[in-house]
Scaffold this active site. Sequence first.
Site, short mmCIF file in Angstrom:
data_model
loop_
_atom_site.label_atom_id
_atom_site.label_comp_id
_atom_site.label_asym_id
_atom_site.label_seq_id
_atom_site.Cartn_x
_atom_site.Cartn_y
_atom_site.Cartn_z
N ASP A 33 0.76 -1.12 -0.01
CA ASP A 33 -0.10 -0.04 0.10
C ASP A 33 1.04 1.34 -0.18
OD1 ASP A 33 -2.32 1.50 0.37
OD2 ASP A 33 -1.73 1.79 2.22
N ASP A 80 -0.06 5.02 0.98
CA ASP A 80 -0.25 6.26 2.01
C ASP A 80 0.01 5.27 3.29
OD1 ASP A 80 -0.87 8.14 0.63
OD2 ASP A 80 -2.81 7.26 0.19
#
Length: 247
Positions: free
Chosen positions: A22, A24
Amino acid sequence: MNDRSDAMPVPVLRNLRAVVFDTDGVITDSARVHAAAWKTAFDSYLAEHPPPAPEQRRPFDVRDDYLRHVDGRSRLDGAAAFLASRGLHPPPETVRAVAEAKEELFSARLREQGMDAYPGTVRLVHALRRAGIRCAAASASRHARELLDRAAVLGLFDVLVDGVEAARLGLPGKPRPDLFLDAARRLGVPAGRAAVVEDAVAGVEAGRNGGFALVVGVAREPGPEAGQRLLRHGADIVVRDLAELLA
């Protein structure tokens, strides 16, 4: 923390062929900027449209509310989920307006503040690449490419599937696993031979729902609660910094 340039991934990662990260809060320190932008947008809406119950009228919490309702989801899904948690169910055009207000705030803050990558994540990606393990970045955010480029790490990843690409392909958001599965497909690796690294509950659930061999949760907040929540929702292991996965 091991600073050796020849450090290798821990054994649990070495038998894998790929890792999907991922963006963020995992690769870049951008979750705090997203959370601050959401707070401004949500608090403004709550002030104009107070929730029905007094206990629902508290301001948006950049830690708890962000992780529970927004992090890992598309902008529209996150906005709708948070407002629903406060007893508010506005029409789709209103949800879109709140999400667009957040988007404008985030873009402005990104231009002003720039973005950094987490050093521990960068070191782990280098180690994975040395071990012949392919790496992908995946994010529901339309800013993911810009974030990685500003943090000077875009070139470390073999594949990027961002919010622009997800929208083009019609991929549903987390906790559906489609975003991660598409990243693994582009790497040419089945989910059963790949890992997902996530800091959000919805993302951890997506990794588990996709049948990935390993789901790594990242809990950077102090205290045990965030890590325990990720474990409850499907993480196999939880770390505070990805440098912990270097042998």
